[in-house]
Design a protein around this motif. Structure first.
Motif, PDB file in Angstrom:
ATOM      1  N   GLU A   1      45.931  45.654  31.205  1.00  0.00           N
ATOM      2  CA  GLU A   1      46.661  45.665  32.480  1.00  0.00           C
ATOM      3  C   GLU A   1      45.771  45.152  33.615  1.00  0.00           C
ATOM      4  O   GLU A   1      46.203  44.391  34.475  1.00  0.00           O
ATOM      5  CB  GLU A   1      47.091  47.094  32.827  1.00  0.00           C
ATOM      6  CG  GLU A   1      48.236  47.593  31.995  1.00  0.00           C
ATOM      7  CD  GLU A   1      48.388  49.092  32.151  1.00  0.00           C
ATOM      8  OE1 GLU A   1      49.110  49.506  33.064  1.00  0.00           O
ATOM      9  OE2 GLU A   1      47.774  49.844  31.374  1.00  0.00           O
TER      10      GLU A   1
ATOM     11  N   THR B   1      45.435  41.403  33.590  1.00  0.00           N
ATOM     12  CA  THR B   1      46.648  40.725  34.085  1.00  0.00           C
ATOM     13  C   THR B   1      46.676  40.768  35.602  1.00  0.00           C
ATOM     14  O   THR B   1      46.932  39.756  36.256  1.00  0.00           O
ATOM     15  CB  THR B   1      47.912  41.433  33.564  1.00  0.00           C
ATOM     16  OG1 THR B   1      47.794  41.581  32.165  1.00  0.00           O
ATOM     17  CG2 THR B   1      49.151  40.634  33.890  1.00  0.00           C
ATOM     18  N   ASP B   2      46.407  41.937  36.167  1.00  0.00           N
ATOM     19  CA  ASP B   2      46.454  42.059  37.624  1.00  0.00           C
ATOM     20  C   ASP B   2      45.367  41.230  38.288  1.00  0.00           C
ATOM     21  O   ASP B   2      45.597  40.603  39.323  1.00  0.00           O
ATOM     22  CB  ASP B   2      46.341  43.536  38.033  1.00  0.00           C
ATOM     23  CG  ASP B   2      47.636  44.294  37.756  1.00  0.00           C
ATOM     24  OD1 ASP B   2      48.693  43.631  37.703  1.00  0.00           O
ATOM     25  OD2 ASP B   2      47.596  45.521  37.582  1.00  0.00           O
TER      26      ASP B   2
ATOM     27  N   ASN C   1      46.541  37.680  38.334  1.00  0.00           N
ATOM     28  CA  ASN C   1      47.523  37.417  39.387  1.00  0.00           C
ATOM     29  C   ASN C   1      46.862  37.369  40.763  1.00  0.00           C
ATOM     30  O   ASN C   1      47.227  36.548  41.604  1.00  0.00           O
ATOM     31  CB  ASN C   1      48.621  38.479  39.372  1.00  0.00           C
ATOM     32  CG  ASN C   1      49.532  38.320  38.173  1.00  0.00           C
ATOM     33  OD1 ASN C   1      49.760  37.200  37.709  1.00  0.00           O
ATOM     34  ND2 ASN C   1      50.028  39.416  37.649  1.00  0.00           N
TER      35      ASN C   1
ATOM     36  N   ASP D   1      45.043  34.140  41.062  1.00  0.00           N
ATOM     37  CA  ASP D   1      46.041  33.077  41.210  1.00  0.00           C
ATOM     38  C   ASP D   1      46.492  32.985  42.678  1.00  0.00           C
ATOM     39  O   ASP D   1      46.616  31.897  43.228  1.00  0.00           O
ATOM     40  CB  ASP D   1      47.223  33.397  40.287  1.00  0.00           C
ATOM     41  CG  ASP D   1      48.188  32.240  40.163  1.00  0.00           C
ATOM     42  OD1 ASP D   1      47.735  31.145  39.794  1.00  0.00           O
ATOM     43  OD2 ASP D   1      49.382  32.421  40.446  1.00  0.00           O
ATOM     44  N   ASP D   2      46.704  34.154  43.300  1.00  0.00           N
ATOM     45  CA  ASP D   2      47.102  34.173  44.711  1.00  0.00           C
ATOM     46  C   ASP D   2      46.043  33.531  45.596  1.00  0.00           C
ATOM     47  O   ASP D   2      46.347  32.808  46.537  1.00  0.00           O
ATOM     48  CB  ASP D   2      47.328  35.625  45.183  1.00  0.00           C
ATOM     49  CG  ASP D   2      48.678  36.151  44.724  1.00  0.00           C
ATOM     50  OD1 ASP D   2      49.460  35.354  44.175  1.00  0.00           O
ATOM     51  OD2 ASP D   2      48.935  37.357  44.913  1.00  0.00           O
TER      52      ASP D   2
ATOM     53  N   ARG E   1      45.953  29.796  45.088  1.00  0.00           N
ATOM     54  CA  ARG E   1      47.121  29.152  45.684  1.00  0.00           C
ATOM     55  C   ARG E   1      47.133  29.287  47.200  1.00  0.00           C
ATOM     56  O   ARG E   1      48.101  28.897  47.855  1.00  0.00           O
ATOM     57  CB  ARG E   1      48.409  29.778  45.147  1.00  0.00           C
ATOM     58  CG  ARG E   1      48.603  29.445  43.751  1.00  0.00           C
ATOM     59  CD  ARG E   1      49.919  29.857  43.166  1.00  0.00           C
ATOM     60  NE  ARG E   1      49.910  29.353  41.824  1.00  0.00           N
ATOM     61  CZ  ARG E   1      50.199  28.100  41.502  1.00  0.00           C
ATOM     62  NH1 ARG E   1      50.599  27.270  42.433  1.00  0.00           N
ATOM     63  NH2 ARG E   1      50.109  27.684  40.270  1.00  0.00           N
TER      64      ARG E   1
ATOM     65  N   LYS F   1      47.513  31.936  48.910  1.00  0.00           N
ATOM     66  CA  LYS F   1      48.491  32.913  49.382  1.00  0.00           C
ATOM     67  C   LYS F   1      47.835  34.196  49.859  1.00  0.00           C
ATOM     68  O   LYS F   1      48.488  35.065  50.418  1.00  0.00           O
ATOM     69  CB  LYS F   1      49.452  33.271  48.238  1.00  0.00           C
ATOM     70  CG  LYS F   1      50.511  32.237  47.998  1.00  0.00           C
ATOM     71  CD  LYS F   1      51.467  32.725  46.930  1.00  0.00           C
ATOM     72  CE  LYS F   1      52.134  34.038  47.319  1.00  0.00           C
ATOM     73  NZ  LYS F   1      52.909  34.619  46.233  1.00  0.00           N
TER      74      LYS F   1
ATOM     75  N   TYR G   1      44.735  44.721  46.432  1.00  0.00           N
ATOM     76  CA  TYR G   1      46.015  44.866  45.752  1.00  0.00           C
ATOM     77  C   TYR G   1      45.791  45.333  44.308  1.00  0.00           C
ATOM     78  O   TYR G   1      46.480  46.228  43.809  1.00  0.00           O
ATOM     79  CB  TYR G   1      46.763  43.528  45.800  1.00  0.00           C
ATOM     80  CG  TYR G   1      47.995  43.492  44.942  1.00  0.00           C
ATOM     81  CD1 TYR G   1      49.141  44.185  45.315  1.00  0.00           C
ATOM     82  CD2 TYR G   1      48.006  42.773  43.748  1.00  0.00           C
ATOM     83  CE1 TYR G   1      50.270  44.154  44.522  1.00  0.00           C
ATOM     84  CE2 TYR G   1      49.132  42.737  42.945  1.00  0.00           C
ATOM     85  CZ  TYR G   1      50.266  43.432  43.333  1.00  0.00           C
ATOM     86  OH  TYR G   1      51.372  43.415  42.533  1.00  0.00           O
TER      87      TYR G   1
END
Lengths: 321, 429
Positions: B394, B397-398, B401, B404-405, B408, B410, B419
């Motif tokens: 888990e 995966t987090d 992400n 990735d943010d 990108r 973001k 987060y």
């Protein structure tokens, strides 16, 4: 006791005396019947009823598949309410359904009209349209990964003929959902064939009558075809909607990364409800949470289906009424 | 009367046949093979396939020929889901198998893996010879549940031709790396990236490795520590020097057009990325896929002198499932696979690092280009591994992400890792 009932019971008594073996034979044949039906009964109880009930129980537990489940009450459901990723996956799925279902219905109905025209080679066209539906989704998915490739893909090459510089379908969060819908629409042939059958059932006299009344093609469609095939449309909408709410293979294959690591596309834009459920169940081994998600999906599907059914009174016309 | 008896018994017989057939069908999948007298048959299910599986089969044959008490049957089954679920039944479908270091804790916590401590003793496996960073992942609650057969470390690869053209020396500090990235990033007239300073084999691996290189740590005994100062510094460094340099959208466009990993169109192999942080297996595939590429490899640049030779170590492991009926024999075979000669043969063919540090000096690896840089890193005190704790999957995966943010554009390092911190509260403990 009335005269009639007494007579009946007397008659029954007589029948019993005459054929004393019959009830036993009947009971025996009942069990023999059950024995022959047992492949289904065992299969239904073992493969449907038990897993469904068990998942209901697991949804109230903390369960990792290997150790015995721990009762946690409503924890899983509470956690779901506070899980951003859960909400994101639900939103992604609903967006896909809202985009995909109307498109599927429109293209299937439009295509069915084309397949219904009396031109040469029609059986061949029908077969070709249906062909993608018999290709395994995983195979089709991998094929589309290449077709949608930004550098080498045929989709963008095709778009370039029209002077359009295509997007990076699988890398830009805004384009991944259209990409998924595109891949699903590739197998629209199945829905189209059902519509074709429905179109063939529209009584020819109705078109004739409409034409005599001066109705053009569009009027004829609106006032004859659409109402006549509306029961089929209702069926197609519900089946298609359920398929979209459970969509898994297409986004899973399109989002897949090297070594089959967990992936949900850029900005998790391809993470559908079923994918997140799968990740929880088989990657994180949170079977309890996954079971709870499955039940929520079941309820969401039920509600959506009931809403569609309720609305159908306004737009579905049955010939008998 | 006779007739009726005959009919009944026949129907009854048919009924019984129907039930029996159903039962047989239902139970067909559950039966296990009984043990005949003679040698014990061990089933070795492995995730390797293709040429790697072929090497493994020759090793299995060697073992079978070397003694007559155990017969090992190898099965290539590259499906981790199947591997995991087949361990949930009481009757095991294999006696020994392989996986990765980061899953050990998670699986051990669920009772899937058999503890190996007694076998390490009975089979005289010299545990001190194994790479320390890899061994950390093998334990859970003070017991050892798996052992590494091959290990991997991450280093900075560079394209010599491109560095020479730009007049850049291989960087040794993070500032030099930032400088090199800037000089080696080329955009065309329209502003699109035609050559990137540093590529990205896998964002999660690259950024977790950089986290270690900045002195960060991704977890401690109390669980995940995504907001550790070094981690934030590393992600922030990447954002400023790689993402902001060209712009997030521009970078996303470049990544979208990248060819498949380790193929001839791979951005490092095709000369579109001047540098990349990656594992030693790239050396083996470079000779095959891009034989003309003139490349070198150097340690990951140090943020401070104390952090020299920082790297991330991952490993391929062997384990015995709890539901194996032949654990003793499996341990014997496990010890054979981990013996220096066999491990050398195996890791050499796969282009992987051997898990035993004593093998690192072996001449056998001399043919693999630049192999020593990856190998030497294994014994570095700054070689670290991600925790193999139950929440590992888990968490990764987090983190993926969150990274990735950032890539990108973001989010920023601090926000994204915060987060992850908030998500980590719902992790499996």
């Amino acid at each position: 006791m009335s005269m009639l009932t007494r007579r009946r019971s007397e008659a029954r008594q007589t029948a019993r005396d005459l054929a004393p073996k019959r009830p036993r034979t009947r009971r025996r044949s009942f069990w023999i019947g059950v024995a022959f039906a047992s492949p289904f009964i065992v299969g239904f109880l073992g493969l449907f009823a038990y897993p469904i009930l068990a998942s209901g129980y697991y949804s109230f537990t903390d369960f990792n598949l290997f150790q015995s489940p721990d009762w946690v009450g409503l924890d899983n459901y509470e956690q779901m309410a506070n899980d951003d990723v859960f909400w994101k996956s639900l939103a992604n799925t609903l967006v896909l359904a809202v985009m995909g279902v109307p498109l599927t219905i429109a293209i299937a109905l439009g295509g069915a009209h084309l397949l219904n025209t009396p031109i040469k080679g029609q059986p061949l066209y029908r077969a070709v349209i249906y062909l993608p539906s018999i290709i395994p989704i995983v195979v089709g998915g991998y094929l589309w990964r290449w077709l949608l490739n930004t550098q080498y893909g045929f989709v963008n090459y095709f778009l370039s003929w029209f002077g359009i510089s295509g997007p990076s379908w699988l890398q830009e969060p805004d384009w991944t959902k259209p990409a998924i819908v595109l891949v699903v629409l590739w197998t629209v042939g199945g829905t189209m064939i059902i519509y074709l059958a429905a179109l063939k059932d529209v009584p020819h006299e109705l078109y004739e009558a409409a034409s005599i009344d001066g109705a053009g093609p569009w009027r004829r469609f609106l006032n004859v075809t659409w109402p006549t095939v509306s029961p089929v449309t209702l069926f197609q909408v519900i089946v298609c909607l359920i398929a979209y709410l459970q969509i898994f293979t297409e986004p899973y294959v399109l989002a897949q990364e090297r070594l089959n690591n967990i992936s949900s596309g850029p900005d998790q834009s391809m993470l559908t409800y079923a994918m997140y459920l799968y990740q929880n169940a088989f990657v994180y081994l949170k079977m309890g949470y996954a079971s709870a998600m499955a039940w929520v999906l079941f309820i969401v599907t039920l509600i959506v289906t009931l809403v569609v059914l309720a609305s159908s009174k306004r737009w579905v016309h049955y010939g008998s009424k | 009367m006779k007739n009726s008896f005959f009919t009944t018994s026949r129907s009854r017989r048919l009924g019984v046949i129907a039930i029996a057939t159903t039962a047989a069908l239902a139970l067909a999948g559950c039966s296990g093979g009984g043990d005949a007298d003679g040698p014990t048959t061990l089933k070795f299910s492995y995730l390797w396939s293709g040429p790697e599986a072929e090497v493994l089969e020759t090793i299995i044959d060697d073992f079978n020929d070397s003694q007559d008490e155990i017969v090992v049957k190898g099965v290539s089954s590259p499906d981790q889901q199947k591997q995991l679920t087949s361990m949930s039944s009481s009757n095991g479908s294999f006696d020994i198998s392989d996986n990765f270091g980061e899953n050990v804790g998670s699986w051990a916590a669920k009772g899937v893996l058999a503890p190996l401590d007694e076998y390490i003793e009975s089979e005289n496996i010299d545990i001190d010879d194994f790479a320390p960073a890899a061994l950390e992942q093998m334990t859970h609650d003070g017991q050892t549940y798996a052992l590494p057969i091959a290990v991997h470390s991450f280093q900075l690869l560079y394209n010599k031709t491109l560095l020479d053209e730009a007049g850049v020396e291989p960087p040794t500090t993070m500032d030099e790396l930032a400088d090199a990235v800037e000089k080696l990033t080329v955009t065309d007239d329209s502003g699109k990236i035609s050559q990137i300073g540093i590529g990205d084999a896998n964002t999660t691996t690259t950024l977790t490795t950089l986290g270690f290189a900045f002195g960060g740590s991704w977890s401690d005994e109390n669980g995940p520590t995504p907001t550790d100062a070094g981690n934030i510094e590393a992600v922030d460094w990447w954002q400023k020097n790689v993402v902001d340099l060209v712009g997030a959208d521009n970078l996303a466009d470049f990544k979208a057009g990248e060819g498949q990993y380790l193929s001839a169109e791979d951005s490092f192999f095709s000369g579109k990325a001047a540098m990349i942080i990656d594992g030693e297996w790239r050396a083996a595939s470079a000779s095959e896929v891009a034989p003309d590429l003139d490349w070198g490899v150097t340690s990951i640049p140090a943020a401070t002198p104390e952090l020299e030779n920082s790297t991330q170590v991952t490993s391929s492991t062997l384990f015995i499932p709890t539901n194996s009926k032949h654990k003793d024999e499996a341990a014997q075979f496990l010890a054979y696979l981990l013996s220096p000669e066999v491990m050398e043969k195996f890791s050499l063919t796969l282009g992987n690092l051997p898990a035993r540090t004593s093998l690192l000096d072996s001449d056998a690896y001399g043919d693999l280009p630049n192999f020593e840089v990856w190998g030497d890193a294994l014994t570095s005190p700054n070689a670290q591994s991600l925790s193999s704790a139950p929440y590992g999957a888990e968490y990764q995966t987090d983190l993926g992400n969150a990274f990735d943010d950032v890539v990108r554009g973001k989010s920023n390092a601090e926000k994204a890792l915060d987060y992850v911190k908030s998500r980590s509260k719902s992790y499996t403990s």
